[in-house]
Write an enzyme that holds these catalytic residues in place. Structure first.
Site, short mmCIF file in Angstrom:
data_model
loop_
_atom_site.label_atom_id
_atom_site.label_comp_id
_atom_site.label_asym_id
_atom_site.label_seq_id
_atom_site.Cartn_x
_atom_site.Cartn_y
_atom_site.Cartn_z
N ASP A 213 -5.15 -5.41 5.18
CA ASP A 213 -5.25 -6.17 3.94
C ASP A 213 -3.98 -6.99 3.75
OD1 ASP A 213 -6.27 -7.10 1.58
OD2 ASP A 213 -5.74 -5.35 0.40
N HIS B 186 -2.09 -0.94 -3.72
CA HIS B 186 -3.08 0.12 -3.51
C HIS B 186 -2.49 1.42 -4.03
CE1 HIS B 186 -4.40 -2.30 0.32
NE2 HIS B 186 -4.72 -2.93 -0.81
N SER C 16 0.86 -1.18 0.00
CA SER C 16 0.00 0.00 0.00
C SER C 16 0.89 1.23 0.00
CB SER C 16 -0.95 -0.05 1.21
OG SER C 16 -1.90 0.99 1.14
#
Length: 351
Positions: A294, A201, A174
């Site tokens: 996540d 992400h 991310s």
């Protein structure tokens, strides 16, 4: 205490929209505005912002030079708010990340009032998250660079003479992920025999630019995974924007769009679980920098399948939350520094 923000933007329209988005929130305080990097550098010691939001194209000092000087003189998180509007913007935008900027965010469209609340929420959440990031002073010599030393590139033997216990490597990342992935894949040899599949992400519209940036420095092929394609050696695949990446019964890529518990898209958990189902004990997962959880459930799936599970350690991890959650779960077998991951993968590929 609200997060103190300095806005650096040369477009009066864009600046006004950003001010409107942020002044509506009690969580953020705009402590200054500047039209270019020179004005920003004068303001920083006076207003002491927690986060700097900067455009790319400005004169006389643009966003890239501003980032370099900030990281050398007044290190603090920088959020790049820009869009790709010129042919060479890909290199410049991701050059900002390489120079020390933390993340990128699409510049809000002045006419897009229907998405106002959504954009406002995402921007404020991003700024609040970055305010928790600790950055260190940087000089040009300490910037992230491709590691193509002969001892790494020369480690692997020719592809046709090698078999591998691993058949697929999944990477999840991310905030800070583009820089971390860049470090890993640019340290791998051109004949690396295991496909690498990534869920990153990233803001809408920036994935193509990320891939272009990585392709310039990597010896591997880098691309968006295509529906119906089978993962191949010497290639790095990325999940597309606004879709999760999985496999069909024949091991070919498919896209899905179901809602995940973490609410992220593409989902790292979904990718890791799909890799575990398809490749079993011949799979590996790597969870890198980022906030949230996540990837934790997906790491468990890889471990349960008998695969290899890796998480980036806290040292050098821009945001340790995601990796830390996976480590705390007990499903991570190897906790490695960023510079240790590529040599580890090379070693695992030599069977």
């Amino acid at each position: 205490m609200p997060t103190k923000v300095l806005l650096v933007e040369d477009s009066p329209i864009a600046l006004e929209l950003l001010k409107r988005l942020l002044t509506d929130s009690a969580e953020v305080e705009i402590v200054g505005t500047a039209q270019n990097g020179r004005e920003a550098l004068d303001l920083i010691p006076k207003v002491n912002p927690d986060v700097i939001c900067s455009d790319l194209h400005m004169a006389p000092i643009d966003g890239l030079e501003l980032t370099k000087q900030v990281m050398a003189k007044f290190p603090r998180p920088i959020l790049v708010i820009s869009n790709f509007v010129r042919e060479n913007d890909t290199k410049h935008i991701f050059g900002l990340l390489q120079a020390g900027a933390v993340d990128i965010f699409p510049k809000p469209a002045s006419s897009d009032y229907t998405d106002y609340a959504r954009v406002q929420h995402r921007l404020i959440a991003k700024i609040k998250m970055l305010s928790q990031v600790t950055v260190k002073a940087r000089t040009q010599s300490s910037e992230l660079r491709s590691d193509r030393s002969g001892n790494l590139v020369g480690v692997a033997s020719p592809l046709e003479n090698r078999s591998s216990a691993l058949r697929a490597i999944a990477i999840g990342a991310s905030t800070g992920g583009p820089q971390a992935i860049h470090k890993i894949i640019t340290s791998l040899p051109a004949d690396f025999p295991i496909p690498i599949i990534c869920a990153q992400h990233i803001g809408d519209g920036f994935l193509t630019g990320l891939i272009t940036w990585l392709k310039e420095d990597s010896q591997l092929q880098v691309k968006i995974a295509q529906m119906g394609e089978t993962p191949a050696p010497k290639t790095v695949y990325f999940a597309p924007e606004r879709a999760h990446l999985e496999f069909d019964a024949r091991g070919k890529f498919i896209y899905s769009n179901f809602t995940t518990p973490t609410g992220t898209c593409p989902s790292i958990d979904t990718l890791f679980q799909a890799v575990a189902r398809t490749y079993g004990s011949a799979s590996a997962s790597i969870l890198l920098t980022g906030s949230g959880t996540d990837g934790v459930v997906g790491t468990e799936a890889i471990q349960a399948a008998g695969g290899t599970t890796i998480a980036q350690d806290e040292h050098g991890c821009l945001i340790f939350e995601m990796s830390k959650s996976a480590i705390a779960s007990g499903w991570v077998k190897h906790v490695l520094g960023l510079s240790e991951i590529a040599p580890f993968l090379i070693d695992k590929s030599e069977y």
